[in-house]
Design an enzyme around this catalytic site. Structure first.
Site, PDB file in Angstrom:
ATOM      1  N   ARG A   1      30.900  38.709  36.084  1.00 11.42           N
ATOM      2  CA  ARG A   1      31.138  38.200  37.577  1.00 11.42           C
ATOM      3  C   ARG A   1      31.057  36.316  37.562  1.00 11.42           C
ATOM      4  O   ARG A   1      30.400  36.313  38.425  1.00 11.42           O
ATOM      5  CB  ARG A   1      31.181  39.232  38.000  1.00 11.42           C
ATOM      6  CG  ARG A   1      31.575  39.912  37.878  1.00 11.42           C
ATOM      7  CD  ARG A   1      31.181  41.628  39.230  1.00 11.42           C
ATOM      8  NE  ARG A   1      32.313  42.631  39.174  1.00 11.42           N
ATOM      9  CZ  ARG A   1      32.034  43.328  39.427  1.00 11.42           C
ATOM     10  NH1 ARG A   1      31.143  44.140  40.667  1.00 11.42           N
ATOM     11  NH2 ARG A   1      33.360  44.500  40.116  1.00 11.42           N
TER      12      ARG A   1
ATOM     13  N   GLU B   1      36.935  43.089  31.204  1.00 15.78           N
ATOM     14  CA  GLU B   1      38.079  44.318  31.040  1.00 15.78           C
ATOM     15  C   GLU B   1      38.388  44.679  29.418  1.00 15.78           C
ATOM     16  O   GLU B   1      38.397  46.473  29.785  1.00 15.78           O
ATOM     17  CB  GLU B   1      39.474  43.631  31.928  1.00 15.78           C
ATOM     18  CG  GLU B   1      39.302  42.950  32.930  1.00 15.78           C
ATOM     19  CD  GLU B   1      38.971  43.754  33.909  1.00 15.78           C
ATOM     20  OE1 GLU B   1      38.791  45.080  33.929  1.00 15.78           O
ATOM     21  OE2 GLU B   1      37.960  43.950  35.112  1.00 15.78           O
TER      22      GLU B   1
ATOM     23  N   TYR C   1      47.426  46.174  34.222  1.00 14.83           N
ATOM     24  CA  TYR C   1      45.943  45.841  34.763  1.00 14.83           C
ATOM     25  C   TYR C   1      45.289  44.533  34.685  1.00 14.83           C
ATOM     26  O   TYR C   1      44.404  44.331  35.047  1.00 14.83           O
ATOM     27  CB  TYR C   1      45.503  47.096  34.440  1.00 14.83           C
ATOM     28  CG  TYR C   1      44.173  46.588  34.887  1.00 14.83           C
ATOM     29  CD1 TYR C   1      43.495  47.276  36.150  1.00 14.83           C
ATOM     30  CD2 TYR C   1      43.107  46.618  33.725  1.00 14.83           C
ATOM     31  CE1 TYR C   1      42.544  47.209  36.758  1.00 14.83           C
ATOM     32  CE2 TYR C   1      41.426  46.346  34.055  1.00 14.83           C
ATOM     33  CZ  TYR C   1      41.458  46.856  35.912  1.00 14.83           C
ATOM     34  OH  TYR C   1      40.311  46.534  35.857  1.00 14.83           O
TER      35      TYR C   1
ATOM     36  N   ASP D   1      43.884  49.874  37.931  1.00 15.35           N
ATOM     37  CA  ASP D   1      43.093  50.977  36.749  1.00 15.35           C
ATOM     38  C   ASP D   1      43.422  52.481  37.967  1.00 15.35           C
ATOM     39  O   ASP D   1      43.600  52.854  39.034  1.00 15.35           O
ATOM     40  CB  ASP D   1      42.230  49.994  37.109  1.00 15.35           C
ATOM     41  CG  ASP D   1      40.715  50.124  37.374  1.00 15.35           C
ATOM     42  OD1 ASP D   1      41.945  50.442  38.870  1.00 15.35           O
ATOM     43  OD2 ASP D   1      40.573  49.534  36.910  1.00 15.35           O
TER      44      ASP D   1
END
Length: 378
Positions: A30, A42, A125, A143
């Site tokens: 992040r 992910e 997703y 998700d």
């Protein structure tokens, strides 16, 4: 299902994002909005907990700093970097998509979820997560967390085990996504689903969005999401053969049509392959005799197998649960492997190979039972 007004949606966005800005998790992927970093994280987070992923993610990015580095990597290095995460097709798909990016897109990322889905291994997703976080596309990333959070907030009765339900949730969540900060919105839902709105032992009474939680008001939090149970993994019984000679241990590389493709392990033999008649299961002694005869006839390797103590090694995959009974044999000379598709590997070099979790467990069990410490890296 509860429906929200435009005013309620605005209030929910503000409440959620204020909480996220104050309490959102500080995760390495992040830091910035690099689509490569988001993508790798992910994919790793599929089927794997955040705390487990962090060191793997950091090592992976150190090994392959850019998409170009990943695209050019050799398979052994790739699999070694992924070793221990499981679901190894994820690593191969990452590399295939990286090669696709370099070849078809000249290293430039598609910027929409629809375009990102054209890359190998990227589903709805992951595409939505990348598009919203890295490129500010206003799309929901649906998700398990999003299913759970919105099923409870809105008391959505649809069965999330059915493929068509994803589209339903996407349509419901789409107008709720914050149009100014879609990436932060999706990450806030991830954090909410892993904290106050977990699958087990949720804490809706202290949730920052409890005022919007219809299932909490109705006293039905654990009724959502609705999900039919998946079938149990099929049990598969194997013999794991630990064959030693002065040249090392016999290792085989898993083939293209096998699970764990490209990884190395001790030879594994499905027990049912030794049974001429499934209605007449053979005894352990008879199985050992059959194995010794098979290896003598087919591979020219005269094994004398004995049982390694302890319970079978177990490893669960999505559709299978393996139970591996360990057998061992010592050969006084390093027999040639002209008829066997494997190689002798010195004990100290085994850990340098890409190894699946089941192999690590077999080595640990063998070392424990034999009071042996020879599989460590030099």
């Amino acid at each position: 299902m509860e429906k929200w007004s435009a005013a309620t949606i605005r209030d929910f966005r503000k409440t959620l994002l204020d909480w996220y800005d104050e309490a959102g998790r500080d995760l390495p992927w992040r830091h910035g909005r690099n689509p490569y970093h988001t993508w790798v994280s992910e994919v790793m987070l599929q089927q794997t907990q955040v705390n487990t992923v962090i060191p793997y993610y950091e090592n992976f990015l150190a090994t392959f700093p850019t998409v170009a580095d990943l695209a050019a990597a050799d398979e052994a290095t790739l699999l070694k970097a992924w070793q221990g995460l499981g679901y190894y097709s994820r690593a191969r798909n990452l590399q295939r998509a990286a090669q696709q990016l370099m070849t078809d897109y000249q290293g430039k990322w598609p910027r929409t979820a629809a375009e990102l889905e054209d890359l190998v291994g990227i589903g709805p997703y992951t595409a939505s997560a990348i598009a919203s976080i890295a490129f500010d596309q206003v799309v929901p990333a649906v998700d398990g967390n999003a299913f759970r959070v919105f099923a409870r907030l809105l008391m959505i009765e649809a069965d999330i085990a059915k493929p068509k339900t994803r589209q339903l949730f996407t349509e419901i969540i789409q107008p709720i996504v914050d149009p100014q900060r879609p990436g932060a919105f999706n990450q806030a839902i991830m954090d909410l689903g892993s904290s106050y709105m977990t699958a087990k032992n949720p804490d809706p009474a202290h949730s920052p969005v409890k005022a919007f939680d219809a299932s909490y008001r109705a006293g039905r939090v654990l009724d959502f999401p609705v999900k039919t149970k998946a079938p149990r993994p099929k049990p598969m019984a194997y013999y794991g053969l630990i064959v030693h000679s002065p040249a090392g241990y016999l290792m085989v590389q898993r083939g293209a049509n096998e699970m764990l493709t490209g990884y190395w392990s001790f030879p594994l033999v499905l027990q049912t392959d030794l049974h001429a008649d499934d209605h007449q299961p053979m005894t352990l002694a008879a199985d050992i005799a059959a194995l010794e005869e098979q290896w003598r006839n087919d591979y020219q390797l005269p094994l004398k197998l004995t049982v390694v103590g302890g319970q079978p090694v177990s490893q669960t995959y999505t559709h299978q649960r393996w139970h591996v009974k360990l057998l061992m044999a010592d050969l006084p000379t390093a027999m040639p492997l002209d008829f066997f598709p494997g190689k002798w590997v010195p004990a100290g070099e085994i850990s340098a190979l890409p190894l699946p979790k089941v192999q690590e467990k077999m080595m640990q069990r063998f070392a424990k039972q034999q009071d042996f410490d020879g599989f460590r890296e030099n």
